[in-house]
Scaffold this active site. Structure first.
Site, PDB file in Angstrom:
ATOM      1  N   CYS A   2      -5.348   6.226  -2.870  1.00 43.05           N
ATOM      2  CA  CYS A   2      -6.070   7.177  -2.011  1.00 43.05           C
ATOM      3  C   CYS A   2      -7.426   6.623  -1.597  1.00 43.05           C
ATOM      4  CB  CYS A   2      -6.291   8.486  -2.766  1.00 43.05           C
ATOM      5  SG  CYS A   2      -4.763   9.255  -3.267  1.00 43.05           S
ATOM      6  N   ARG A  27      -5.932   0.551   2.118  1.00 45.62           N
ATOM      7  CA  ARG A  27      -5.594   0.891   0.724  1.00 45.62           C
ATOM      8  C   ARG A  27      -4.169   1.415   0.616  1.00 45.62           C
ATOM      9  NH1 ARG A  27     -10.126   1.625  -2.542  1.00 45.62           N
ATOM     10  NH2 ARG A  27      -9.106   3.221  -3.794  1.00 45.62           N
ATOM     11  N   TRP A  73      -2.237   8.596  -0.960  1.00 52.36           N
ATOM     12  CA  TRP A  73      -1.065   7.786  -1.330  1.00 52.36           C
ATOM     13  C   TRP A  73      -0.318   8.633  -2.342  1.00 52.36           C
ATOM     14  CZ3 TRP A  73       0.622   4.951  -5.773  1.00 52.36           C
ATOM     15  CH2 TRP A  73       1.606   3.987  -5.499  1.00 52.36           C
ATOM     16  N   ASN A  97      -8.839  11.087  -5.963  1.00 54.74           N
ATOM     17  CA  ASN A  97      -8.044   9.865  -6.164  1.00 54.74           C
ATOM     18  C   ASN A  97      -7.818   9.763  -7.664  1.00 54.74           C
ATOM     19  OD1 ASN A  97      -6.765   7.414  -6.064  1.00 54.74           O
ATOM     20  ND2 ASN A  97      -8.655   6.221  -5.939  1.00 54.74           N
ATOM     21  N   GLY A  98      -6.546   9.747  -8.065  1.00 54.88           N
ATOM     22  CA  GLY A  98      -6.238   9.639  -9.492  1.00 54.88           C
ATOM     23  C   GLY A  98      -5.067  10.544  -9.839  1.00 54.88           C
ATOM     24  N   GLU A 477       5.198 -16.216  -6.902  1.00 54.25           N
ATOM     25  CA  GLU A 477       4.268 -15.664  -5.914  1.00 54.25           C
ATOM     26  C   GLU A 477       4.903 -15.685  -4.531  1.00 54.25           C
ATOM     27  OE1 GLU A 477       1.879 -13.890  -5.697  1.00 54.25           O
ATOM     28  OE2 GLU A 477       1.061 -14.224  -3.707  1.00 54.25           O
ATOM     29  N   LYS A 481       5.450 -12.341  -2.145  1.00 52.15           N
ATOM     30  CA  LYS A 481       4.884 -12.249  -0.795  1.00 52.15           C
ATOM     31  C   LYS A 481       5.961 -11.867   0.207  1.00 52.15           C
ATOM     32  CE  LYS A 481       1.319 -11.901  -1.110  1.00 52.15           C
ATOM     33  NZ  LYS A 481       1.127 -11.889  -2.507  1.00 52.15           N
ATOM     34  N   GLU A 484       7.241  -8.162  -0.361  1.00 55.32           N
ATOM     35  CA  GLU A 484       6.356  -7.005  -0.152  1.00 55.32           C
ATOM     36  C   GLU A 484       5.983  -6.794   1.302  1.00 55.32           C
ATOM     37  OE1 GLU A 484       2.466  -6.983  -1.964  1.00 55.32           O
ATOM     38  OE2 GLU A 484       2.341  -9.141  -1.886  1.00 55.32           O
ATOM     39  N   HIS A 500      23.153 -21.077 -14.423  1.00 56.49           N
ATOM     40  CA  HIS A 500      23.545 -20.208 -15.539  1.00 56.49           C
ATOM     41  C   HIS A 500      23.788 -18.779 -15.068  1.00 56.49           C
ATOM     42  CE1 HIS A 500      22.743 -23.445 -18.341  1.00 56.49           C
ATOM     43  NE2 HIS A 500      21.622 -23.678 -17.669  1.00 56.49           N
ATOM     44  N   LYS A 599      -3.304  -1.189  -1.799  1.00 61.03           N
ATOM     45  CA  LYS A 599      -4.055  -2.413  -2.069  1.00 61.03           C
ATOM     46  C   LYS A 599      -4.485  -2.483  -3.529  1.00 61.03           C
ATOM     47  CE  LYS A 599      -6.108  -6.258  -1.430  1.00 61.03           C
ATOM     48  NZ  LYS A 599      -5.261  -7.464  -1.359  1.00 61.03           N
TER      49      LYS A 599
END
Ligand code: AGP
Length: 604
Positions: A2, A27, A73, A97-98, A477, A481, A484, A500, A599
């Protein structure tokens, strides 16, 4: 996560709030809203599911000079207009926010059900503040409610009968504030109001912040006054803008040479690593018997590079822990263990809580953080700030390379103080690190070629990234990338492990990005690549060989500038970042704000 912004002062608030929310869009969010005092002192709210532009469309002209704004969010409750913030209950409106973890108990204990119309924990908080607000004294209401709350919160609250005043209180979730001639600002992070003030302070946890047209005051919950500890912003608003690039992500990919130089240069003295300006003592490295690196996501993958480098290079045992797992494991940490936490935002709740747990076992905690004054930076025993500048795109790029560069500095310092590196070796190592920025600049010139080759990726549903050693850590990484920002499933695999089981997934045309920069295992990796090629994979090979044209090995070869193997990771990762970026944009996706992502993950 948020986004929060509040303003009270001489200027009209609405545009300040809307512009601030637009600056906080990076964000990640799914709805937006504002609340402000009307001239008659009543509180007006405009909010909607959707983007800030949708909020703008429902806002009407007004001359209010005090208000709060929010981008949500979703955590509790779906993406609906009713669940958007601000939430108003009786004489109170607030943004949050939380996560209030005990909101169900609060509803039952204080009989709030009848007051609620949304599915959110935030509205429960609004109802509770309203219940304890006597219509005159907001501070008293806050003093009564806050001790009842469990979980993380950053609240901005406005109370009827207290026009032009904003109150705030936080626990864990970030909030910064500033005051200037035009008025006072409060926000989740600086990008929301940096054009108004470069001096700011972190709102202390559990302090009550009172914002009026005259300024800002702080007090403990018991009323004891607190003086804000002001900080100076070390970047300007242009750093948080696109500077002509189509996206923040492409800008930040291209900023990497400068970001690395800004990060390592202040820590190199006479050609050797020197952390004295960071107040990090040599003793931290002299007696460290083992190292635990804790982080999430990309920061953790930078930690994986650090582990491989330090453990293979220096023979010091290194463990990399996923922060959200570490918190519930039985970590083997002693007072001689060095714990390194890595975080771009410095606010990732899992990493912050893992740091707090680690601190119960060792006083040797070192944070590698990009945001000055962030929670993780403030709570670590030592902090090594990276100087990447604000990273706005959700997908982390320059933060990864500067974090990795920080690990290279640390590895060199460890080698020197533990007599595992001669001074000559250390000087050469640091010189190679200083060359990294130029190497990356060469890779950035390949962007058109890479954009072209990603056209082959656009319809992929599954891709694999394979490598050995440092290349294996890098493949993790690279896979993240791509996943996402292009929403293509991607998996990183140790090249020797494919046979395997996973090689069963290789069929005609499946893209495999193969990393082969480590000379000591090059022939092994090439054998593994032949195995996938033989089964129809479309192989993009990254190596420092001149020109690999053998069709039994790859379809496309991206030759990397020849550097010592340990430093190839910096140039290779930029190729992977661009592969992900151009695949995303080639699919018409928003590379800066991928779906479902935020973010900084400040909720568990
Ligand atoms: C990386 O591209 C993602 N945005 C995510 O994995 C991120 O690295 C992770 O959430 C950690 O964030 P931090 O570095 O701010 O702690």
């Amino acid at each position: 996560m948020c986004g929060i912004i509040g303003f009270t002062g001489k200027l009209e608030a609405q545009e300040i709030l809307l512009e601030g929310l637009e600056k906080l869009e990076y964000r990640g969010y799914d709805s937006a809203g504002i609340a402000y005092f009307k001239e008659n002192g009543s509180i007006s709210i405009r909010k909607t599911a959707g983007k800030v532009k949708d909020l703008r469309a429902i806002c009407d002209e007004n001359t209010a000079t005090c208000g709060i704004g929010h981008t949500r969010w979703a955590t509790h409750g779906g993406v609906t207009n009713a669940n958007a913030h601000p939430h108003k209950c009786g004489n109170v409106a607030l943004i949050h926010n939380g996560i209030i973890e005990n909101y169900h108990e609060l509803v039952a204990t204080y009989d709030l059900e009848k007051d609620l119309i949304s599915e959110t924990d935030t509205e429960v908080a609004a109802a509770l503040f309203n219940k304890f607000y006597d219509g005159e004294n907001p501070i008293a209401a806050i003093q009564k409610v806050v001790p009842l709350l469990k979980g993380s919160f950053a609240f901005c609250i406005i109370f009827k009968n207290n026009p032009d005043m904003i109150y705030a209180v936080r626990n864990v979730s970030p909030m910064v504030a500033a005051t200037c001639k035009d008025g006072s600002f409060i926000a989740s992070d600086l990008t929301a109001f940096i054009q108004y003030s470069k001096k700011y302070f972190i709102v202390p946890e559990y302090a009550i912040l009172t914002m009026s047209k005259e300024g800002i005051s702080l007090q403990e919950l018991d009323g004891t006054p607190i003086e804000p500890e002001f900080l100076e912003v070390n970047w300007d608003i242009t750093a948080a803008q696109k500077d002509g690039y189509p996206t923040f992500m492409l800008k930040e990919i291209n900023e990497q040479p400068a970001a690395i130089t800004r990060t390592i240069a202040p820590r190199i003295h006479n050609g050797l690593p020197d952390f004295s300006a960071d107040n990090i003592p040599e003793s931290l490295f002299e007696n460290c018997h083992d190292i635990t690196i804790i982080a999430c996501g990309t920061a953790m993958y930078a930690g994986m590079v650090g582990k491989t480098l330090i453990q293979d290079f220096l023979g010091i045992p290194v463990t990399v822990a996923i922060a959200s797992e570490f918190r519930y494991e039985k970590p083997v940490i002693t007072e001689d263990s060095l714990v390194i936490v890595v975080s771009q935002s410095g606010e990732t709740i899992d990493t912050l809580e893992a740091l707090r747990l680690a601190k119960t076992k060792t006083a040797k905690t070192l944070a590698i953080v990009n945001v000055k004054g962030s929670s993780i930076a403030r709570e670590s025993n030592y902090v090594l700030y990276t100087h990447a500048g604000p990273e706005i795109a959700v997908a982390s790029t320059k933060a990864y390379t500067v974090q990795t560069a920080a690990f290279y500095l640390i590895a060199c310092k460890l080698g020197l103080v533990q007599n595992k590196l001669t001074k000559t070796e250390a000087l050469e190592f640091i010189q190679n690190l200083q060359n990294v920025s130029d190497n990356i600049a060469e890779i950035l010139k390949l962007s058109a070629n890479i954009e072209e080759l990603t056209k082959r990726m656009l319809n992929a549903t599954d891709t694999f990234f394979i490598g050995r050693g440092l290349d294996y850590t890098l493949s993790m990484e690279g896979a993240l990338k791509l996943k996402e920002i292009s929403y293509i499933h991607a998996e990183a695999y140790a090249a020797g492990e494919l046979k395997h089981g996973t090689i069963a997934l290789i069929s005609e045309g499946v893209p495999v990005i193969a990393l082969a920069t480590q000379g000591h295992v090059y022939s092994k990796v090439i054998s593994n690549i032949r195995e996938v090629k033989a089964r129809g994979a479309y192989v993009i090979l990254l190596s420092m060989e001149e020109n690999v044209t053998d069709a039994s090995i790859c379809d496309v070869h991206i030759p990397l500038p020849k550097v010592p193997d340990q430093f190839a990771i910096f140039e290779a990762v930029v190729v992977l970042q661009m592969i992900a970026y151009y695949t995303s944009t080639g699919k018409g996706l928003n590379a800066d704000q991928p779906r479902n992502l935020a973010k900084s993950v400040t909720v568990e």
